[in-house]
Scaffold this motif. Structure first.
Motif, PDB file in Angstrom:
ATOM      1  N   HIS A  51      37.235  46.906  42.462  1.00  0.00           N
ATOM      2  CA  HIS A  51      37.570  45.740  43.307  1.00  0.00           C
ATOM      3  C   HIS A  51      39.090  45.648  43.385  1.00  0.00           C
ATOM      4  O   HIS A  51      39.722  44.902  42.623  1.00  0.00           O
ATOM      5  CB  HIS A  51      36.990  44.458  42.710  1.00  0.00           C
ATOM      6  CG  HIS A  51      35.544  44.556  42.346  1.00  0.00           C
ATOM      7  ND1 HIS A  51      34.533  44.611  43.288  1.00  0.00           N
ATOM      8  CD2 HIS A  51      34.935  44.637  41.129  1.00  0.00           C
ATOM      9  CE1 HIS A  51      33.371  44.697  42.675  1.00  0.00           C
ATOM     10  NE2 HIS A  51      33.582  44.714  41.370  1.00  0.00           N
ATOM     11  N   ALA A  52      39.674  46.359  44.296  1.00  0.00           N
ATOM     12  CA  ALA A  52      41.130  46.480  44.364  1.00  0.00           C
ATOM     13  C   ALA A  52      41.831  45.140  44.545  1.00  0.00           C
ATOM     14  O   ALA A  52      42.961  44.960  44.089  1.00  0.00           O
ATOM     15  CB  ALA A  52      41.524  47.434  45.494  1.00  0.00           C
ATOM     16  N   GLN A  53      41.184  44.188  45.206  1.00  0.00           N
ATOM     17  CA  GLN A  53      41.826  42.906  45.495  1.00  0.00           C
ATOM     18  C   GLN A  53      41.429  41.812  44.499  1.00  0.00           C
ATOM     19  O   GLN A  53      41.771  40.651  44.694  1.00  0.00           O
ATOM     20  CB  GLN A  53      41.467  42.463  46.930  1.00  0.00           C
ATOM     21  CG  GLN A  53      41.807  43.484  48.000  1.00  0.00           C
ATOM     22  CD  GLN A  53      43.271  43.881  47.978  1.00  0.00           C
ATOM     23  OE1 GLN A  53      44.153  43.027  47.858  1.00  0.00           O
ATOM     24  NE2 GLN A  53      43.552  45.170  48.100  1.00  0.00           N
ATOM     25  N   ASP A  54      40.735  42.165  43.459  1.00  0.00           N
ATOM     26  CA  ASP A  54      40.276  41.181  42.479  1.00  0.00           C
ATOM     27  C   ASP A  54      41.475  40.613  41.706  1.00  0.00           C
ATOM     28  O   ASP A  54      42.261  41.365  41.121  1.00  0.00           O
ATOM     29  CB  ASP A  54      39.288  41.845  41.516  1.00  0.00           C
ATOM     30  CG  ASP A  54      38.550  40.833  40.653  1.00  0.00           C
ATOM     31  OD1 ASP A  54      39.078  39.716  40.473  1.00  0.00           O
ATOM     32  OD2 ASP A  54      37.462  41.163  40.168  1.00  0.00           O
ATOM     33  N   ASP A  55      41.605  39.281  41.684  1.00  0.00           N
ATOM     34  CA  ASP A  55      42.708  38.647  40.957  1.00  0.00           C
ATOM     35  C   ASP A  55      42.649  38.948  39.457  1.00  0.00           C
ATOM     36  O   ASP A  55      43.677  38.887  38.772  1.00  0.00           O
ATOM     37  CB  ASP A  55      42.688  37.130  41.167  1.00  0.00           C
ATOM     38  CG  ASP A  55      43.049  36.742  42.594  1.00  0.00           C
ATOM     39  OD1 ASP A  55      43.651  37.580  43.299  1.00  0.00           O
ATOM     40  OD2 ASP A  55      42.725  35.612  43.005  1.00  0.00           O
ATOM     41  N   ALA A  56      41.463  39.264  38.959  1.00  0.00           N
ATOM     42  CA  ALA A  56      41.313  39.549  37.528  1.00  0.00           C
ATOM     43  C   ALA A  56      42.101  40.786  37.119  1.00  0.00           C
ATOM     44  O   ALA A  56      42.518  40.908  35.964  1.00  0.00           O
ATOM     45  CB  ALA A  56      39.838  39.733  37.180  1.00  0.00           C
ATOM     46  N   VAL A  57      42.308  41.699  38.053  1.00  0.00           N
ATOM     47  CA  VAL A  57      43.047  42.928  37.740  1.00  0.00           C
ATOM     48  C   VAL A  57      44.445  42.575  37.246  1.00  0.00           C
ATOM     49  O   VAL A  57      44.899  43.060  36.198  1.00  0.00           O
ATOM     50  CB  VAL A  57      43.117  43.847  38.976  1.00  0.00           C
ATOM     51  CG1 VAL A  57      44.052  45.023  38.705  1.00  0.00           C
ATOM     52  CG2 VAL A  57      41.720  44.344  39.345  1.00  0.00           C
TER      53      VAL A  57
END
Length: 242
Positions: free
Chosen positions: A206-212
């Motif tokens: 999930h490239a746009q996941d804020d969790a990253v």
């Protein structure tokens, strides 16, 4: 436990105190020498060239002692340091030498760590399937000895390789096992690398996941709290790439 400053202080004291002639008998009680542990501490704290030099010093001392376990430990340290420096060719060479010694003298734990470094080197050379296969076998062999020290990082390296192969989900499964080891043992050894690797694997799913970003920031803060400069640099680099 992740207290690298204290570990390096003890290693420095050991090297300053140890006399190869006077203390040779201790080789058969404790095995290994402080230069090996010091080398890893130096890399973690941001001194990769000094780490390599210290590893070479450990190898020279091991050869002087002519003690099989000490030699295999010194070879393991050099393989590990080269792979942390992302120098797979040299890492592969030292891992093979370690495996030869460990096999000759029936040292299953050291044979397992040698095989792991062998697989890690293959993965760094983009031979991912072969590298993963070797690392999985190595992890199984190490676990069979009952040893747990370092297992959380072995699983982290293996998880990263799965991510590179395109199977981030399997990588995340392995990382959860690594975090479970940390929760059980209380060790913080290379925790920033585990946190950063989780962010990297999540970014592949999930490239746009804020969790990253959150995992990268956790890695950065953990590294700063431990004064571990190279994990801090890696975490900052991952953040900058978002």
């Amino acid at each position: 436990m992740g207290d690298y400053l204290a570990a390096e202080k003890h290693a420095d004291w050991g090297m300053a105190t140890y006399d190869p002639d006077r203390d040779h008998r201790l080789t058969y009680i404790f095995t290994g020498h402080d230069p090996d542990f010091s080398a890893l501490m130096l890399w973690i704290r941001g001194y990769p060239d000094q780490a390599l030099q210290r590893g070479r010093e450990g190898m020279s001392l091991a050869e002087r002692e002519s003690h099989s376990v000490t030699i295999a430990l010194a070879q393991s340290t050099l393989a590990f340091v080269h792979l942390l420096r992302r120098e797979p060719e040299a890492g592969l060479e030292w891992a093979q030498l370690q495996l030869d010694v460990a096999s000759k003298y029936d040292l299953p734990l050291l044979a397992g760590t040698a095989r792991f470094c062998f697989g890690w080197a293959l993965a760094q050379q983009r031979e991912l399937q072969d590298g993963i296969r070797e690392m999985r076998k190595a992890v199984e062999g190490i676990a069979a000895t009952g040893a747990e020290a370092g297992m959380n990082f072995y699983l982290c390296v293996l998880a990263h390789a799965y991510g590179e192969l395109g199977d981030a989900s399997e990588g995340l499964t392995l990382l959860e096992k690594a975090f479970g080891i940390i929760a059980k043992s209380g060790t913080r050894h290379l925790l920033p690398e585990l946190l950063r690797t989780k962010g990297e694997l999540l970014s592949r799913l999930h490239a746009q996941d804020d969790a990253v970003e959150g995992w990268f920031r956790q890695s950065l803060m953990a590294a700063r709290s431990e004064s571990t400069k190279l994990p801090e640099l890696r975490a900052a680099t991952s953040l900058a790439r978002l």
